[in-house]
Design an enzyme around this catalytic site. Structure first.
Site, PDB file in Angstrom:
ATOM      1  N   GLU A 259       0.810  -1.220   0.000  1.00  0.00           N
ATOM      2  CA  GLU A 259       0.000   0.000   0.000  1.00  0.00           C
ATOM      3  C   GLU A 259       0.843   1.270   0.000  1.00  0.00           C
ATOM      4  O   GLU A 259       0.508   2.238  -0.673  1.00  0.00           O
ATOM      5  CB  GLU A 259      -0.948   0.012   1.206  1.00  0.00           C
TER       6      GLU A 259
ATOM      7  N   ASN B  58      -8.902   4.830   3.556  1.00  0.00           N
ATOM      8  CA  ASN B  58      -9.691   5.709   2.702  1.00  0.00           C
ATOM      9  C   ASN B  58     -10.582   6.677   3.479  1.00  0.00           C
ATOM     10  O   ASN B  58     -11.257   6.299   4.433  1.00  0.00           O
ATOM     11  CB  ASN B  58     -10.555   4.847   1.768  1.00  0.00           C
TER      12      ASN B  58
END
Length: 153
Positions: free
Chosen positions: A59, A83
């Site tokens: 990530e 997010n």
């Protein structure tokens, strides 16, 4: 270019470089493993420390300060790229703010807010499959090498 203007241009360039360097905060793989171990993340919801390390690598490349804008206008924050649409409030887009925190907290080097939010995410339906990159690059693969050389004592 006159000497004062040249000095000013050099100063601005130097400050810009320092700001860029400051904005990238990388965490050592074994330091992250130790912290995750201390926070009892090994085995949490069935995920090993190696799963968490692989997630952090795919990530953000272990970058605590990474922020990424998505095509829907939301942003992903921190080492696990959490997010803003669902998990945190960035005051830029609509957020459900399920983790009840400001997205900027996900950039904190102590990582505790990030770990607590990640716990909520993997406890939700889908577990680590909520992260597409984990699903593509980590799921179902041998991952024990991620903790090789780390002393978790």
């Amino acid at each position: 270019m006159s000497p004062p203007r040249m000095r000013r241009a050099l100063f601005i360039t130097l400050v810009s470089c320092l700001i860029t360097i400051h904005q990238t905060r990388l965490v050592n793989r074994c330091d992250l493993a130790t912290l995750l171990h201390q926070e009892e993340m090994d085995g949490f919801e069935g995920y090993s420390l190696s799963d968490w390390l692989c997630l952090a690598f795919v990530e953000s490349n272990f970058n605590i300060s990474k922020v990424n804008e998505n095509v829907d206008g939301s942003f992903d924050y921190g080492i696990f790229q959490i997010n803003s649409h669902y998990w945190c409030n960035d005051h830029q887009s609509h957020s459900e703010n399920i983790c009840h925190l400001e997205c900027q907290e996900l950039l904190n080097p102590n990582l505790l807010s990030t770990i607590h939010c990640a716990r909520k995410i993997v406890s939700a339906m889908g577990g680590m499959k909520n992260w597409v990159d984990w699903k593509m690059h980590c799921s179902g693969r041998p991952l024990s090498y991620w903790i090789t050389g780390c002393h978790l004592g």
